[in-house]
Design a protein around this motif. Sequence first.
Motif, PDB file in Angstrom:
ATOM      1  N   ASN A  60     -11.797   6.760 -10.603  1.00  0.00           N
ATOM      2  CA  ASN A  60     -10.930   6.331  -9.504  1.00  0.00           C
ATOM      3  C   ASN A  60     -11.178   7.106  -8.213  1.00  0.00           C
ATOM      4  O   ASN A  60     -10.590   6.791  -7.178  1.00  0.00           O
ATOM      5  CB  ASN A  60      -9.449   6.497  -9.876  1.00  0.00           C
ATOM      6  CG  ASN A  60      -8.999   5.527 -10.944  1.00  0.00           C
ATOM      7  OD1 ASN A  60      -8.595   5.935 -12.026  1.00  0.00           O
ATOM      8  ND2 ASN A  60      -9.061   4.238 -10.660  1.00  0.00           N
ATOM      9  N   TYR A 112      -3.180   4.647  -3.170  1.00  0.00           N
ATOM     10  CA  TYR A 112      -4.173   5.577  -2.649  1.00  0.00           C
ATOM     11  C   TYR A 112      -3.556   6.971  -2.685  1.00  0.00           C
ATOM     12  O   TYR A 112      -2.332   7.115  -2.539  1.00  0.00           O
ATOM     13  CB  TYR A 112      -4.529   5.243  -1.196  1.00  0.00           C
ATOM     14  CG  TYR A 112      -5.165   3.884  -1.020  1.00  0.00           C
ATOM     15  CD1 TYR A 112      -6.547   3.760  -0.875  1.00  0.00           C
ATOM     16  CD2 TYR A 112      -4.392   2.726  -0.995  1.00  0.00           C
ATOM     17  CE1 TYR A 112      -7.143   2.514  -0.717  1.00  0.00           C
ATOM     18  CE2 TYR A 112      -4.976   1.472  -0.844  1.00  0.00           C
ATOM     19  CZ  TYR A 112      -6.350   1.374  -0.705  1.00  0.00           C
ATOM     20  OH  TYR A 112      -6.929   0.141  -0.563  1.00  0.00           O
ATOM     21  N   LEU A 144       0.499   5.620  -0.129  1.00  0.00           N
ATOM     22  CA  LEU A 144      -0.391   6.766   0.056  1.00  0.00           C
ATOM     23  C   LEU A 144       0.294   8.039  -0.410  1.00  0.00           C
ATOM     24  O   LEU A 144       1.288   8.473   0.176  1.00  0.00           O
ATOM     25  CB  LEU A 144      -0.791   6.907   1.533  1.00  0.00           C
ATOM     26  CG  LEU A 144      -1.679   8.119   1.874  1.00  0.00           C
ATOM     27  CD1 LEU A 144      -3.047   8.017   1.198  1.00  0.00           C
ATOM     28  CD2 LEU A 144      -1.840   8.256   3.388  1.00  0.00           C
ATOM     29  N   PHE A 184      -4.916   3.793   6.977  1.00  0.00           N
ATOM     30  CA  PHE A 184      -3.912   3.396   5.979  1.00  0.00           C
ATOM     31  C   PHE A 184      -2.890   2.461   6.591  1.00  0.00           C
ATOM     32  O   PHE A 184      -2.527   1.442   5.995  1.00  0.00           O
ATOM     33  CB  PHE A 184      -3.226   4.629   5.391  1.00  0.00           C
ATOM     34  CG  PHE A 184      -2.123   4.287   4.443  1.00  0.00           C
ATOM     35  CD1 PHE A 184      -2.393   3.746   3.200  1.00  0.00           C
ATOM     36  CD2 PHE A 184      -0.786   4.470   4.790  1.00  0.00           C
ATOM     37  CE1 PHE A 184      -1.369   3.384   2.331  1.00  0.00           C
ATOM     38  CE2 PHE A 184       0.242   4.128   3.936  1.00  0.00           C
ATOM     39  CZ  PHE A 184      -0.059   3.593   2.691  1.00  0.00           C
ATOM     40  N   LEU A 187     -10.179   3.460   3.417  1.00  0.00           N
ATOM     41  CA  LEU A 187      -9.316   4.560   3.862  1.00  0.00           C
ATOM     42  C   LEU A 187     -10.115   5.517   4.744  1.00  0.00           C
ATOM     43  O   LEU A 187      -9.571   6.159   5.639  1.00  0.00           O
ATOM     44  CB  LEU A 187      -8.744   5.306   2.650  1.00  0.00           C
ATOM     45  CG  LEU A 187      -7.649   6.328   2.914  1.00  0.00           C
ATOM     46  CD1 LEU A 187      -6.384   5.665   3.466  1.00  0.00           C
ATOM     47  CD2 LEU A 187      -7.317   7.112   1.637  1.00  0.00           C
ATOM     48  N   PRO A 208       0.819  -1.215   0.000  1.00  0.00           N
ATOM     49  CA  PRO A 208       0.000   0.000   0.000  1.00  0.00           C
ATOM     50  C   PRO A 208       0.857   1.270   0.000  1.00  0.00           C
ATOM     51  O   PRO A 208       1.807   1.392   0.778  1.00  0.00           O
ATOM     52  CB  PRO A 208      -0.817  -0.121   1.288  1.00  0.00           C
ATOM     53  CG  PRO A 208      -0.890  -1.593   1.542  1.00  0.00           C
ATOM     54  CD  PRO A 208       0.444  -2.122   1.107  1.00  0.00           C
ATOM     55  N   VAL A 218      -5.914  -1.167   4.479  1.00  0.00           N
ATOM     56  CA  VAL A 218      -6.937  -0.693   3.549  1.00  0.00           C
ATOM     57  C   VAL A 218      -7.147  -1.726   2.461  1.00  0.00           C
ATOM     58  O   VAL A 218      -6.344  -2.627   2.294  1.00  0.00           O
ATOM     59  CB  VAL A 218      -6.546   0.668   2.929  1.00  0.00           C
ATOM     60  CG1 VAL A 218      -6.724   1.792   3.926  1.00  0.00           C
ATOM     61  CG2 VAL A 218      -5.134   0.657   2.376  1.00  0.00           C
ATOM     62  N   HIS A 249      -8.085   6.028  -5.778  1.00  0.00           N
ATOM     63  CA  HIS A 249      -7.570   4.696  -5.425  1.00  0.00           C
ATOM     64  C   HIS A 249      -7.515   3.830  -6.679  1.00  0.00           C
ATOM     65  O   HIS A 249      -8.441   3.834  -7.492  1.00  0.00           O
ATOM     66  CB  HIS A 249      -8.478   4.036  -4.390  1.00  0.00           C
ATOM     67  CG  HIS A 249      -8.191   2.596  -4.170  1.00  0.00           C
ATOM     68  ND1 HIS A 249      -9.173   1.638  -4.127  1.00  0.00           N
ATOM     69  CD2 HIS A 249      -7.015   1.925  -3.994  1.00  0.00           C
ATOM     70  CE1 HIS A 249      -8.632   0.443  -3.938  1.00  0.00           C
ATOM     71  NE2 HIS A 249      -7.330   0.598  -3.856  1.00  0.00           N
ATOM     72  N   LYS A 250      -6.409   3.109  -6.815  1.00  0.00           N
ATOM     73  CA  LYS A 250      -6.263   2.112  -7.882  1.00  0.00           C
ATOM     74  C   LYS A 250      -5.288   1.052  -7.389  1.00  0.00           C
ATOM     75  O   LYS A 250      -4.140   1.359  -7.064  1.00  0.00           O
ATOM     76  CB  LYS A 250      -5.732   2.764  -9.160  1.00  0.00           C
ATOM     77  CG  LYS A 250      -5.537   1.803 -10.319  1.00  0.00           C
ATOM     78  CD  LYS A 250      -4.983   2.554 -11.512  1.00  0.00           C
ATOM     79  CE  LYS A 250      -4.720   1.634 -12.679  1.00  0.00           C
ATOM     80  NZ  LYS A 250      -4.093   2.381 -13.808  1.00  0.00           N
ATOM     81  N   ASN A 268      -3.041  -0.977  -5.313  1.00  0.00           N
ATOM     82  CA  ASN A 268      -2.423  -0.715  -4.006  1.00  0.00           C
ATOM     83  C   ASN A 268      -2.112   0.767  -3.788  1.00  0.00           C
ATOM     84  O   ASN A 268      -1.516   1.129  -2.771  1.00  0.00           O
ATOM     85  CB  ASN A 268      -1.123  -1.524  -3.856  1.00  0.00           C
ATOM     86  CG  ASN A 268      -0.131  -1.238  -4.969  1.00  0.00           C
ATOM     87  OD1 ASN A 268      -0.467  -1.350  -6.147  1.00  0.00           O
ATOM     88  ND2 ASN A 268       1.091  -0.881  -4.619  1.00  0.00           N
ATOM     89  N   ILE A 323     -12.367   8.288  -4.752  1.00  0.00           N
ATOM     90  CA  ILE A 323     -12.964   7.696  -3.547  1.00  0.00           C
ATOM     91  C   ILE A 323     -13.408   8.794  -2.581  1.00  0.00           C
ATOM     92  O   ILE A 323     -13.930   8.517  -1.510  1.00  0.00           O
ATOM     93  CB  ILE A 323     -11.999   6.706  -2.861  1.00  0.00           C
ATOM     94  CG1 ILE A 323     -10.640   7.348  -2.572  1.00  0.00           C
ATOM     95  CG2 ILE A 323     -11.855   5.438  -3.704  1.00  0.00           C
ATOM     96  CD1 ILE A 323      -9.699   6.483  -1.736  1.00  0.00           C
ATOM     97  N   SER A 352     -14.140   4.211   0.379  1.00  0.00           N
ATOM     98  CA  SER A 352     -13.011   3.309   0.604  1.00  0.00           C
ATOM     99  C   SER A 352     -12.810   3.055   2.092  1.00  0.00           C
ATOM    100  O   SER A 352     -13.185   3.884   2.932  1.00  0.00           O
ATOM    101  CB  SER A 352     -11.739   3.941   0.022  1.00  0.00           C
ATOM    102  OG  SER A 352     -10.582   3.297   0.489  1.00  0.00           O
TER     103      SER A 352
END
Length: 195
Positions: free
Chosen positions: A150, A171, A74, A191, A127, A72, A195, A166-167, A169, A152, A125
């Motif tokens: 995409n 964010y 971010l 996060f 998130l 993930p 997530v 988000h797409k 892994n 969120i 999400s």
Amino acid sequence: MKVVIIKYNAGNIRSVLFALERIGVNAIVTDDHDEIRSADRVIFPGVGEASSAMKYLKDKGLDKLICSLTQPVLGICLGMQLMCAHSEENDTQCLGIFDQKVKLFPSTGLKIPQIGWNNITNLKSDLFRGVAENAYMYFVHSYYVESCDNAIARTDYTKEYSSAVHKNNFYAVQFHPEKSGEVGQKILENFIQGV
């Protein structure tokens, strides 16, 4: 858990580091490829100008590295914009993780940059687990990511735009969770915790 903040030619890294410390997370700030690859969570923050930030990423080989990450990730503020395909800021080709364009806010009488609190809506999400619809977050930006599939979270300032995307892994958020009080802290916790 190993959390890494990517160090590159953009400000605001220390405030993210302190925000993580407040929730009990000791993150590593680094541009070392092996350290970034071995992290459980990666944060890609930033404040600054798109073309100079992209030049630094390319010079350090971080552009290809970020795109290849499978854990993930971010992005925050400029980090979110650099994860898109292109920015109008100095006609910059960005990382292309998200196939969106980053555009300058239109001149409509509202102050540009947007500086201050605005709400996030259409939350979609994990998130935002435990975050209320229309929660207020802190923003500082002149450029925005166009509204897209995409998204969120969405925000309205001169027009509706994607304030989080988000797409797979990846964010990314346009606002600053590290400066958004308890709600921002909750998003960072989500996060880190999963997530």
